[in-house]
Design a protein around this motif. Structure first.
Motif, PDB file in Angstrom:
ATOM      1  N   LEU A  15      37.167  34.445  25.174  1.00 29.42           N
ATOM      2  CA  LEU A  15      35.881  34.922  25.684  1.00 29.42           C
ATOM      3  C   LEU A  15      36.032  35.195  27.170  1.00 29.42           C
ATOM      4  O   LEU A  15      36.405  34.303  27.937  1.00 29.42           O
ATOM      5  N   MET A  16      35.778  36.425  27.585  1.00 30.70           N
ATOM      6  CA  MET A  16      35.813  36.791  28.988  1.00 30.70           C
ATOM      7  C   MET A  16      34.368  36.934  29.459  1.00 30.70           C
ATOM      8  O   MET A  16      33.602  37.703  28.875  1.00 30.70           O
ATOM      9  N   MET A  17      34.029  36.163  30.488  1.00 32.08           N
ATOM     10  CA  MET A  17      32.635  36.088  30.908  1.00 32.08           C
ATOM     11  C   MET A  17      32.448  36.521  32.352  1.00 32.08           C
ATOM     12  O   MET A  17      33.420  36.629  33.102  1.00 32.08           O
ATOM     13  N   GLN A  18      31.188  36.742  32.697  1.00 28.14           N
ATOM     14  CA  GLN A  18      30.849  37.120  34.064  1.00 28.14           C
ATOM     15  C   GLN A  18      31.401  36.085  35.030  1.00 28.14           C
ATOM     16  O   GLN A  18      31.470  34.904  34.724  1.00 28.14           O
ATOM     17  N   GLY A  19      31.794  36.538  36.181  1.00 31.64           N
ATOM     18  CA  GLY A  19      32.330  35.641  37.197  1.00 31.64           C
ATOM     19  C   GLY A  19      33.816  35.368  37.021  1.00 31.64           C
ATOM     20  O   GLY A  19      34.389  34.569  37.741  1.00 31.64           O
ATOM     21  N   GLY A  20      34.433  36.027  36.031  1.00 30.80           N
ATOM     22  CA  GLY A  20      35.862  35.860  35.822  1.00 30.80           C
ATOM     23  C   GLY A  20      36.254  34.657  34.992  1.00 30.80           C
ATOM     24  O   GLY A  20      37.436  34.366  34.842  1.00 30.80           O
ATOM     25  N   HIS A  21      35.287  33.952  34.440  1.00 30.92           N
ATOM     26  CA  HIS A  21      35.595  32.783  33.617  1.00 30.92           C
ATOM     27  C   HIS A  21      36.162  33.227  32.274  1.00 30.92           C
ATOM     28  O   HIS A  21      35.750  34.237  31.710  1.00 30.92           O
TER      29      HIS A  21
END
Length: 89
Positions: A15-21
């Motif tokens: 899972l690639m999420m906002q903020g680079g997490h």
């Protein structure tokens, strides 16, 4: 005699999420992932409410995410053995 197709041992979902997490979770089958994706992510994709992300391989640990923060999902079949042990006779 044709060989049987290899079957993945599990599916790793990134899972690639906002903020680079980035987070990785595992599903035993592609159908398990598709069921979770279609019942949790798709209908709530714009939601800021938390949803549960199944973490079956880690006991006593839970993860929740906001579906609206998921930017991309990568699904990878994982084979625990790279050695082909089937032999043609």
């Amino acid at each position: 005699m044709p060989r049987a197709p290899k079957v993945p041992n599990y599916f790793s979902v990134h899972l690639m999420m906002q903020g680079g997490h980035r987070e990785e979770v595992q599903f035993p089958t592609i159908q398990d992932f598709q069921k979770w994706y279609s019942s949790e992510i798709v209908p709530k994709s714009a939601s800021n409410d938390f949803i549960n992300v199944p973490i079956k391989h880690i006991q006593n640990e839970y993860m929740v995410v906001r579906p609206s923060s998921i930017l991309a999902i990568r699904v990878q079949a994982v084979y625990t053995s790279s050695v082909d042990r089937s032999y043609d006779e």
